[in-house]
Structure formats: structure tokens, C-alpha cells
Design a protein around this motif. Structure first.
Motif, mmCIF file in Angstrom:
data_model
loop_
_atom_site.group_PDB
_atom_site.id
_atom_site.type_symbol
_atom_site.label_atom_id
_atom_site.label_comp_id
_atom_site.label_asym_id
_atom_site.label_seq_id
_atom_site.Cartn_x
_atom_site.Cartn_y
_atom_site.Cartn_z
ATOM 1 N N MET A 1 0.851 -1.199 0.000
ATOM 2 C CA MET A 1 0.000 0.000 0.000
ATOM 3 C C MET A 1 0.883 1.245 0.000
ATOM 4 O O MET A 1 1.917 1.297 0.644
ATOM 5 C CB MET A 1 -0.894 -0.002 1.243
ATOM 6 C CG MET A 1 -1.932 1.059 1.166
ATOM 7 S SD MET A 1 -2.982 1.010 2.600
ATOM 8 C CE MET A 1 -4.517 0.533 1.854
ATOM 9 N N ARG A 5 -2.358 6.049 1.472
ATOM 10 C CA ARG A 5 -3.421 5.163 1.911
ATOM 11 C C ARG A 5 -2.948 4.271 3.038
ATOM 12 O O ARG A 5 -3.580 3.310 3.385
ATOM 13 C CB ARG A 5 -3.883 4.286 0.748
ATOM 14 C CG ARG A 5 -4.289 5.141 -0.427
ATOM 15 C CD ARG A 5 -4.984 4.323 -1.431
ATOM 16 N NE ARG A 5 -6.265 3.883 -0.911
ATOM 17 C CZ ARG A 5 -7.178 3.318 -1.671
ATOM 18 N NH1 ARG A 5 -6.936 3.124 -2.940
ATOM 19 N NH2 ARG A 5 -8.318 2.925 -1.147
ATOM 20 N N ARG A 133 -4.379 7.775 -4.496
ATOM 21 C CA ARG A 133 -4.101 7.089 -3.235
ATOM 22 C C ARG A 133 -4.818 7.782 -2.082
ATOM 23 O O ARG A 133 -4.437 7.645 -0.915
ATOM 24 C CB ARG A 133 -2.589 7.053 -2.968
ATOM 25 C CG ARG A 133 -1.823 6.257 -4.041
ATOM 26 C CD ARG A 133 -0.449 5.814 -3.558
ATOM 27 N NE ARG A 133 0.355 6.930 -3.074
ATOM 28 C CZ ARG A 133 1.170 7.668 -3.834
ATOM 29 N NH1 ARG A 133 1.283 7.410 -5.114
ATOM 30 N NH2 ARG A 133 1.857 8.652 -3.303
ATOM 31 N N THR A 139 -16.880 2.615 5.056
ATOM 32 C CA THR A 139 -17.279 1.516 4.173
ATOM 33 C C THR A 139 -18.317 0.586 4.796
ATOM 34 O O THR A 139 -18.872 -0.252 4.098
ATOM 35 C CB THR A 139 -16.054 0.655 3.826
ATOM 36 O OG1 THR A 139 -15.407 0.291 5.069
ATOM 37 C CG2 THR A 139 -15.077 1.402 2.945
ATOM 38 N N SER B 176 -9.384 -1.553 5.173
ATOM 39 C CA SER B 176 -10.017 -2.457 4.225
ATOM 40 C C SER B 176 -10.433 -1.700 2.978
ATOM 41 O O SER B 176 -10.955 -0.591 3.057
ATOM 42 C CB SER B 176 -11.288 -3.068 4.833
ATOM 43 O OG SER B 176 -10.994 -4.189 5.604
ATOM 44 N N GLU B 177 -10.216 -2.306 1.839
ATOM 45 C CA GLU B 177 -10.776 -1.786 0.595
ATOM 46 C C GLU B 177 -12.271 -2.114 0.583
ATOM 47 O O GLU B 177 -12.700 -3.074 1.246
ATOM 48 C CB GLU B 177 -10.120 -2.482 -0.604
ATOM 49 C CG GLU B 177 -8.620 -2.303 -0.717
ATOM 50 C CD GLU B 177 -8.234 -0.892 -1.126
ATOM 51 O OE1 GLU B 177 -9.110 -0.159 -1.610
ATOM 52 O OE2 GLU B 177 -7.067 -0.526 -0.932
ATOM 53 N N GLU B 180 -13.741 -5.894 0.745
ATOM 54 C CA GLU B 180 -12.645 -6.817 1.090
ATOM 55 C C GLU B 180 -12.901 -7.473 2.446
ATOM 56 O O GLU B 180 -13.285 -6.810 3.404
ATOM 57 C CB GLU B 180 -11.338 -6.018 1.125
ATOM 58 C CG GLU B 180 -10.073 -6.843 1.286
ATOM 59 C CD GLU B 180 -8.822 -5.971 1.231
ATOM 60 O OE1 GLU B 180 -7.894 -6.317 0.501
ATOM 61 O OE2 GLU B 180 -8.788 -4.923 1.927
ATOM 62 N N THR B 185 -7.660 -8.335 4.031
ATOM 63 C CA THR B 185 -7.002 -7.046 4.274
ATOM 64 C C THR B 185 -5.706 -7.261 5.051
ATOM 65 O O THR B 185 -4.667 -6.686 4.725
ATOM 66 C CB THR B 185 -7.921 -6.099 5.081
ATOM 67 O OG1 THR B 185 -9.149 -5.950 4.401
ATOM 68 C CG2 THR B 185 -7.264 -4.738 5.260
#
Lengths: 314, 314
Positions: A1, A5, A133, A139, B176-177, B180, B185
Motif C-alpha cells: 500500500m 493510503r 491514493r 465503508t 479495508s478496501e 474486502e 485485508t
């Protein structure tokens, strides 16, 4: 990464850490759109960018009622060129909802929505090399259910939803409010749906589910807590529940009309009831948070004190 | 909790379940703003609302390049009055970023941002009685760290960050994306930061922290996983890490220059190494998801098989 990020938990400081102030004087573009009004007073202040420690520039648009979108676009274009030349990594644009007429102008320069809530939107433009990035936005939604278990009678509190999964027994629960701790959500939801008062004991299970229709396509974290009842008389919320009852735990663990996750939690509870709850619990401990000055809660298996005191640092 | 915000996991279907189509013909308001252009073609289609099963109306604005904000506002005002009269609970307005000039007009009628991402914003207006019971948007970011532990040597993989917490040993990790899984992760972040390949074994701890500066003020869930190394030769990512090494676990558990959560996880691992990892692990199991057709992952304490097979339902 990659750097911006990375770090898991501080990277989005990009948006807020205030470093030196950068003044990007928008050069007046020649040959502007016909009918565009140039507003010198607006141009004097609306592109004041603040540089953060990650090399991004943050711009807060205030009251720009006299600024038209074409003038804004010319000024922003010039400023972005300057920031790019200075090697800035990204631009953040904070737009009050009543200034939304300026958003499409920024979008035409490559900005996209990063997030928005209530009365404001935040747009972002990546200026660095390669793909963006920039850190993403939240989420996950977090849903919490309360498994209120009465050890003395081996009864567990279950409900049947009014709106979905009809005739399926499950634990009362719902989504966490912003800023609400997991255990507090469980206790609140149980009370709102059933009228039962309870106390947080432990965390039993965590489910992660993606692309969730009930989360606007985002991910869902569903957590079941073990609660101890403080009252026993059910006052059903008729808006939410069709039925609510104290059911024998073994009956729930073997019931056909329940969800897989409810079954599994009932089996865990039965195991804990027979062998000791330390076999199934994640217990909670509170620590001071470095960055916010608040406290955070940490959940893990019970650990003997002799291990916890191994270190002098905390 | 009241109906629209209940149910934990399906309530936001409000935004997307397509029910019957509702046609709200905007009545032409008298005495429109001077200079506003009425566009009959635009008015013919842009307020087609879809009713969802929660009683909300969802409107998707398409390409409305010829519609000016004043005309839009008059039409939306009339449509909202009609939906209100019909007893609709809420209106959702999906706005492509290039149509953002229409957002302020909706805001003047009481709409606010619900969320926005990349090329589109979703606004909402509550029409029901009392305060809004619309479901919120994602509230948490999820960060995951990987505690890669080599049982044969009792060494654990630790890093020192380049950007923050300098000289503090911690586990490699990051956010975490979208979409994901937690374990993925951990494995990805460990590899990106250290070059070490590893395998997910269990979940060790969960921390919940609110108002997090690194989460744009949202909440943060930080999860530590136990990983098993598949390779041992470190290839440090110089953008992210100052240092990386295999450290003796007991040394990390008693180290001064580490974070409280890292210390605690090291103590847990030491306990697990001595007494058996089943004392500290949350193990993972995969289940089919009803609503998405995908799979979800469920984490809890290891449960004897005799309990798991108590029920015929799964």
C-alpha cells in the motif's frame, strides 16, 4: 500500500490537518464565457487553500452567492494548475449544499464526490502520480443484536420482525447510531423493540457481509452481544415486531424457523451456559484514545491478569 | 426504534426496492422566477418517481442539460406536495454530479445530502411525521492489522511507521478496501508493507473508536488478526515503514515503545502460544447470504461440532 493510503488510522488526516496556509491567486483567464460575471470580491478569498502534512490542499468554499460557476471554474482551474506545479498531491473542496451550483464546474476539472452529508459535500481531485491514493470514506454500517439470556430460567428473548423474515425468530437489534458503542446499541435496540431492560456482558460473534442492499451497497458488520436481563415483562413495539417471547434456549438452538446466525449464537450460548461463559465471550475493556481524547473500547478473549500486567506501558 | 429505521439490515431498501411506478406530473407554478426557461420536454420525464415498499419515493435525475434550476425547483415543489398528500414517507433524489446545479434548488425545499460518491449524490427529504426515520449511511471504516506469528521461533513480525508513531512497534496493517474481507485485508497489508506472505488463522481483537480524525470524523473499527507466515524474508516498503523485524514475542509483550493495543495483542498471543490458540482465537466460517447471493463470514469462539449440528437448519 502506498503512503497516502497507509497507516490505517491516520491517513485521512489529509483532509483536516492544518499546516501552512497556501495562497493560490487565481489568474484571470482570458476569453471567459460570455455572460460570466467576474466578481473581484469573491475571487479575493474563495481559493484560500490549506496545506496538510500529506501534501494535499484543502479549500473551504464559504458564502459565494455572487460568484458564478464559470468564474469559479476559471479560478479553480488556474489554482489547480498552480498546486500541481508546486507538487501538491491532492485537492479537497468542501462545498456547502447551497453552493452546489459550483460542483459541476469542479467535476468538469476532474473532481469527484468523496463524501457528502446533510448540508455539505466534499470533493476531491488527485494530483499525484498514478492512480489516486486518497483514503476512502466509511465503508461499513454496524448492526448490533442483543441476545438477552436469563441464566436462572435458561430463557432467551426472541422476536419476529414485522417487516421481513416473517415467522423467523431472531434477536432484537438494529443499526448503531453515529458515535454509539456496540453494547449501547444492543441495550437500546432491545429496549425499543421489547421493553426489556438489560446490561451488556460480552460480544459473541461478528459477521461481515459486502454489497449489502440494506447498506446502500456498502458493507455490513453485524455483531451479536450477550446481555443480562434487568427486567422481564415484555412490552412489544408494534411498529417493529409481530411477536416477542422468552424462549427456552435449547428450543431456539434447534428451531427450524430461525436464521443461521441466530441458531449459531443460540448454540454458542448453550455451550457457554453449560461450560462457562468464558468459553464463548469476548470481554470489553476501555482505553484512553491518543488522538481524540475520548475512550475506545477493546474486545478480546478474557486474558489472565498475570499476562495483562506483563508490561509497564499502557 | 421506529419502523423505517428498524430491522437493522434491510431498512435502507427504502432507497432501492422498486415498487409500482408513480407519476407525479408537476403542475406549472404561476408567477415563476423571471428568466427561468420552461422546458416542456424536460418536464415530461424528469420527476418519474418509483415507490418503494417502505412508502418512500425515489427519483433518478438523468441528463437534464436543458432544464434550469428554477424550473426544476417549481416542478419538484409541486411533486413533493403531491407525494406528501399521498402519504409518502420520504423522497430520495439521485443526482449525477454534472447535474449538481439542481442540488441547491432541492436544498431550498428541505432536501439534504444523504451520501455521495464519485459521480453521484443522493439527497433525501423526510415527509413523514416527527423527526426523520430514514436510515443513515455507512458509519465505520474498518482497519485491519496482521499479527504474523512464527510458532517455531516464537517471533512476531513488527514494523515502525514512517508517518506516525515513530519508534513505536506495531503490527503491519491498514484500511479495508471496499468489499474486502477482514482476513484478506490483513494478508494484503502485511505483504505490501513487509513483503511477508501469510495465511489468515483467526481474529484476535476488535477496537471501536468514534469521532476519529483519520475517518473524516466517522467511527473506526480496528481488528487484529492472527496470521501464519508463509515466507520469512523481509522486503520493507520504504514509503510506509522505517523498520521491520521479527521480534521475540515476549519482548514485544513487555516492550515500552509500543501501543496499548499492540501490547495487549502480544500478551494474548503469548497466552495462546503457551496454553493453546483456542484460548484466544475467534475462528471464521462462511455462510451463503440470503439477499446478495454472495457469502458472508462469521467469526466467533470455536464451538464443538456437537453443538453446531444440533439444528437441521442452516
Amino acid at each position: 500500500m502506498l503512503p497516502l493510503r497507509s497507516g490505517g488510522h491516520l491517513r485521512a488526516l489529509l483532509a483536516r490537518v492544518r499546516g501552512a496556509e497556501l495562497w493560490a491567486a487565481p489568474r484571470r483567464a482570458s476569453g471567459g464565457l460570455s455572460g460570466a460575471q467576474d466578481s473581484p470580491t469573491a475571487e479575493a478569498g474563495w481559493l484560500r487553500g490549506e496545506v496538510d502534512r500529506f501534501g494535499g490542499v484543502s479549500v473551504r468554499l464559504g458564502a459565494l452567492d455572487c460568484l458564478d460557476a464559470a468564474t469559479f471554474q476559471r479560478g479553480l482551474h488556474a489554482a489547480v494548475q498552480q498546486w500541481r506545479a508546486e507538487g501538491r498531491a491532492a485537492v479537497w473542496l468542501h462545498v456547502p449544499i447551497l453552493q452546489s451550483r459550483l460542483i459541476a464546474a469542479a467535476a468538469a476539472l476532474g473532481f469527484g464526490f468523496h463524501h457528502a452529508e446533510a448540508g455539505a459535500a466534499t470533493l476531491a481531485l488527485w494530483l499525484g502520480p498514478g492512480p489516486s491514493r486518497l483514503p476512502g470514506y466509511a465503508t461499513h454500517q454496524v448492526g448490533v443484536a442483543g441476545a438477552v439470556f436469563d441464566e436462572s430460567t435458561r430463557k432467551i428473548l426472541v422476536v419476529q420482525d414485522r417487516n421481513k423474515l416473517k415467522n423467523m425468530w431472531k434477536f432484537p437489534g438494529g443499526l448503531s447510531e453515529p458515535g454509539e458503542d456496540i453494547g449501547d446499541t444492543a441495550v437500546r435496540e432491545v429496549f425499543e423493540e421489547t421493553g426489556i431492560q438489560s446490561e451488556f456482558m460480552s460480544l459473541l460473534s461478528i459477521r461481515q457481509q459486502h454489497s449489502h442492499p440494506g447498506a446502500f451497497g456498502k458493507s455490513d458488520m453485524y455483531i451479536i452481544c450477550r446481555l443480562k436481563p434487568r427486567s422481564f415483562s415484555i412490552a412489544l413495539c408494534p411498529h417493529e415486531c409481530l411477536r416477542c417471547e422468552w424462549m427456552d434456549l435449547a428450543q431456539l438452538a434447534t428451531a427450524a424457523n430461525t436464521t443461521p446466525v441466530t441458531s449459531r449464537a443460540a448454540q454458542l450460548l448453550l455451550y457457554g451456559h453449560r461450560e462457562g461463559f468464558e468459553k464463548i465471550d469476548l470481554t470489553m475493556e476501555q482505553f484512553p484514545a491518543v488522538y481524540t481524547g475520548l475512550f475506545y473500547k477493546l474486545y478480546h478473549r478474557e486474558l489472565p491478569d498475570s499476562y495483562k500486567t506483563m508490561t509497564g506501558v499502557d
